[in-house]
Design an enzyme around this catalytic site. Structure first.
Site, PDB file in Angstrom:
ATOM      1  N   GLU A 135       0.815  -1.205   0.000  1.00 51.60           N
ATOM      2  CA  GLU A 135       0.000   0.000   0.000  1.00 51.60           C
ATOM      3  C   GLU A 135       0.855   1.264   0.000  1.00 51.60           C
ATOM      4  O   GLU A 135       1.966   1.288   0.540  1.00 51.60           O
ATOM      5  CB  GLU A 135      -0.933  -0.004   1.216  1.00 51.60           C
ATOM      6  CG  GLU A 135      -1.962  -1.125   1.151  1.00 51.60           C
ATOM      7  CD  GLU A 135      -2.885  -1.172   2.354  1.00 51.60           C
ATOM      8  OE1 GLU A 135      -3.857  -1.955   2.302  1.00 51.60           O
ATOM      9  OE2 GLU A 135      -2.648  -0.447   3.342  1.00 51.60           O
ATOM     10  N   CYS A 171       3.387   8.525   1.437  1.00 52.96           N
ATOM     11  CA  CYS A 171       3.911   7.479   2.316  1.00 52.96           C
ATOM     12  C   CYS A 171       4.034   6.203   1.500  1.00 52.96           C
ATOM     13  O   CYS A 171       3.034   5.698   0.978  1.00 52.96           O
ATOM     14  CB  CYS A 171       2.961   7.281   3.500  1.00 52.96           C
ATOM     15  SG  CYS A 171       3.450   5.959   4.635  1.00 52.96           S
ATOM     16  N   CYS A 187       5.551  -7.300   6.693  1.00 50.45           N
ATOM     17  CA  CYS A 187       6.538  -6.734   7.617  1.00 50.45           C
ATOM     18  C   CYS A 187       7.044  -7.835   8.542  1.00 50.45           C
ATOM     19  O   CYS A 187       6.292  -8.725   8.937  1.00 50.45           O
ATOM     20  CB  CYS A 187       5.911  -5.605   8.435  1.00 50.45           C
ATOM     21  SG  CYS A 187       7.114  -4.671   9.410  1.00 50.45           S
ATOM     22  N   CYS A 197       5.317  -5.370  15.411  1.00 44.73           N
ATOM     23  CA  CYS A 197       5.032  -4.409  16.479  1.00 44.73           C
ATOM     24  C   CYS A 197       3.582  -4.602  16.914  1.00 44.73           C
ATOM     25  O   CYS A 197       2.672  -4.629  16.082  1.00 44.73           O
ATOM     26  CB  CYS A 197       5.270  -2.985  15.993  1.00 44.73           C
ATOM     27  SG  CYS A 197       6.999  -2.662  15.546  1.00 44.73           S
ATOM     28  N   CYS A 219       0.675  -2.202  15.765  1.00 40.08           N
ATOM     29  CA  CYS A 219       0.634  -1.840  14.350  1.00 40.08           C
ATOM     30  C   CYS A 219      -0.108  -2.905  13.543  1.00 40.08           C
ATOM     31  O   CYS A 219       0.224  -4.090  13.612  1.00 40.08           O
ATOM     32  CB  CYS A 219       2.068  -1.684  13.820  1.00 40.08           C
ATOM     33  SG  CYS A 219       2.152  -1.228  12.077  1.00 40.08           S
ATOM     34  N   SER A 247      11.875   6.246   8.094  1.00 38.27           N
ATOM     35  CA  SER A 247      11.485   5.850   9.444  1.00 38.27           C
ATOM     36  C   SER A 247      11.922   4.419   9.711  1.00 38.27           C
ATOM     37  O   SER A 247      11.645   3.518   8.915  1.00 38.27           O
ATOM     38  CB  SER A 247       9.964   5.967   9.612  1.00 38.27           C
ATOM     39  OG  SER A 247       9.559   5.482  10.878  1.00 38.27           O
ATOM     40  N   SER A 255      10.854   5.082  15.167  1.00 36.87           N
ATOM     41  CA  SER A 255       9.601   4.565  15.717  1.00 36.87           C
ATOM     42  C   SER A 255       9.898   4.079  17.140  1.00 36.87           C
ATOM     43  O   SER A 255      10.264   2.931  17.365  1.00 36.87           O
ATOM     44  CB  SER A 255       9.090   3.415  14.823  1.00 36.87           C
ATOM     45  OG  SER A 255       7.797   3.029  15.164  1.00 36.87           O
ATOM     46  N   LEU A 256       9.755   4.979  18.112  1.00 36.06           N
ATOM     47  CA  LEU A 256      10.249   4.741  19.466  1.00 36.06           C
ATOM     48  C   LEU A 256       9.205   4.075  20.370  1.00 36.06           C
ATOM     49  O   LEU A 256       9.354   2.931  20.776  1.00 36.06           O
ATOM     50  CB  LEU A 256      10.704   6.064  20.074  1.00 36.06           C
ATOM     51  CG  LEU A 256      11.415   5.990  21.423  1.00 36.06           C
ATOM     52  CD1 LEU A 256      12.725   5.228  21.309  1.00 36.06           C
ATOM     53  CD2 LEU A 256      11.657   7.392  21.972  1.00 36.06           C
ATOM     54  N   HIS A 257       8.206   4.841  20.787  1.00 33.28           N
ATOM     55  CA  HIS A 257       6.997   4.352  21.460  1.00 33.28           C
ATOM     56  C   HIS A 257       7.169   3.868  22.897  1.00 33.28           C
ATOM     57  O   HIS A 257       6.172   3.588  23.572  1.00 33.28           O
ATOM     58  CB  HIS A 257       6.335   3.234  20.646  1.00 33.28           C
ATOM     59  CG  HIS A 257       6.202   3.561  19.196  1.00 33.28           C
ATOM     60  ND1 HIS A 257       5.545   4.696  18.748  1.00 33.28           N
ATOM     61  CD2 HIS A 257       6.683   2.944  18.076  1.00 33.28           C
ATOM     62  CE1 HIS A 257       5.606   4.747  17.427  1.00 33.28           C
ATOM     63  NE2 HIS A 257       6.301   3.699  16.996  1.00 33.28           N
ATOM     64  N   CYS A 316      -1.695   6.223  10.406  1.00 35.26           N
ATOM     65  CA  CYS A 316      -0.457   5.618  10.897  1.00 35.26           C
ATOM     66  C   CYS A 316      -0.730   4.299  11.613  1.00 35.26           C
ATOM     67  O   CYS A 316      -1.564   4.223  12.511  1.00 35.26           O
ATOM     68  CB  CYS A 316       0.233   6.593  11.847  1.00 35.26           C
ATOM     69  SG  CYS A 316       1.810   5.997  12.468  1.00 35.26           S
TER      70      CYS A 316
END
Length: 377
Positions: A104, A117, A124, A128, A131, A211, A233-235, A353
């Site tokens: 996408e 984007c 992936c 995560c 996500c 990112s 991408s910390l979080h 996101c």
């Protein structure tokens, strides 16, 4: 919102896709075909400056040359399986590649910019937990032409040709779609070099953001070789929590990640690291979490991108409450960091996101073998 479907894409066409060739590689191809070197520059400008896909329209090439090129090359974009329009102007494309796999891309218009984007992998590998994309297994890396093709298709649909003109609608590119860009570094790097070329699309490296979830060994390399903006991408600010939210942290711990960011080439107050931080209710949004976050990034030119969690079917998390997000943002701002709260875009088409998830599945082994035999025949 519209939904457009197309029939399956055939991979029988064995012509070389020009979208995967650098200027040097194209020159080598043209010379090997017995044509003068200057033809490569002509072709490059038609493809990358004007967006042409039909060799018959390349008016400064003789008819015999055009016919020869048409048998050797193509400049195809990915096929569009679905095109979804959000009420806020966001566009999401589900793109299908010749082997049937899908990924996408999302275009997000704003008052002063238009951001595309793009994806770097089908599926992936990071899993995560917050996500939606992470719930899909990795199928494969995208190739150079498949990465560049996302940009070209968006420019086609936005009527943004010729490239580089005033008032262009596509101004920024973010590698924040499906996949981890630094796990497909070679293809991503080559694609970005092509997109950044002043002879073509000419998107400045200052307008490209990569990112990563924290592939520490490749961060320095990306800075030295590409010079693009870096987003992390910390979080989470504690290893035990980040191990759960961003499992790559089990291999590359926070201390190593922060050190790599502190040493990112070209880092300055004019070129800051962006820390992406999704706000999860009761998980990472307390005052103590904020204090730890500020301590973690102290001394690093930074801005924080606070992201209200975008729910997806089956998600175990809830978005932080509005007043909690506001309080978090104010503490960050008081500490001297820009702390915009990202406005969710394209939620109604699952384009926000963390929501991207194509319908692509792994190709069965017997089909992979058949595809390999066909390609090598």
């Amino acid at each position: 919102m519209t939904d457009q479907t197309v029939p399956p894409v055939s991979d029988a066409d064995q012509r070389i896709n020009l979208l995967g060739l650098s200027q040097t590689a194209l020159e080598e191809q043209i010379i090997a075909a017995g044509l003068p070197k200057f033809r490569a520059k002509q072709i490059w400008r038609w493809v990358w400056r004007h967006g042409l896909t039909n060799f018959d329209e390349m008016s400064d090439l003789g008819k015999p040359v055009r016919e020869q090129l048409a048998t050797m090359y193509k400049a195809d974009r990915p096929a569009v399986s679905q095109r979804l329009n959000s009420k806020d102007g966001t566009i999401k494309w589900l793109l299908r590649f010749p082997d049937g796999n899908e990924a996408e891309a999302v275009y997000i218009p704003d008052k002063t910019r238009g951001t595309l984007c793009i994806s770097s992998q089908v599926g992936c590998t990071l899993t995560c937990s917050f996500c939606h994309t992470g719930t899909q297994k990795l199928v494969r890396n995208l190739t150079v032409d498949e990465i560049c093709g996302q940009v070209m298709l968006a420019m086609d649909e936005l009527a943004d040709w010729p490239a580089g003109r005033n008032g262009r609608r596509l101004t920024n590119i973010v590698l924040m779609g499906m996949g981890e860009p630094l796990f497909n570094y070679e293809n991503v790097a080559e694609a970005m070099r092509i997109i950044m070329s002043g002879e073509g699309v000419a998107v400045s490296k200052r307008r490209i953001t990569l990112s990563t979830s924290g592939v520490v060994p490749e961060i320095k390399r990306a800075g030295e070789e590409l010079g693009v903006n870096l987003a992390i991408s910390l979080h989470a600010t504690r290893d035990e929590l980040r191990d759960e939210l961003v499992p790559i942290n089990r291999k590359y711990k926070l201390a190593a990640l922060i050190e790599a960011c502190r040493n990112y080439p070209g880092l300055s107050n004019a070129r800051r690291i962006t820390w992406e931080y999704v706000m999860l209710d009761g998980i990472n949004d307390s005052d103590e979490d904020c204090r730890q976050l500020l301590a973690l990034i102290k001394g690093i030119p930074s801005k924080l991108n606070l992201i209200p969690f975008n729910p997806w079917p089956g998600s175990p998390y809830v978005c932080s409450k509005g007043d909690r997000i506001d309080a978090f943002a104010k503490r960050v701002l008081k500490a001297g960091y820009a702390s915009p709260v990202r406005t969710p875009r394209g939620r109604d088409i699952l384009a926000a996101c963390g929501q991207l998830k194509s319908a692509s599945q792994r190709i069965p082994r017997h089909k992979k073998a058949k595809t390999t035999e066909t390609a090598s025949a």
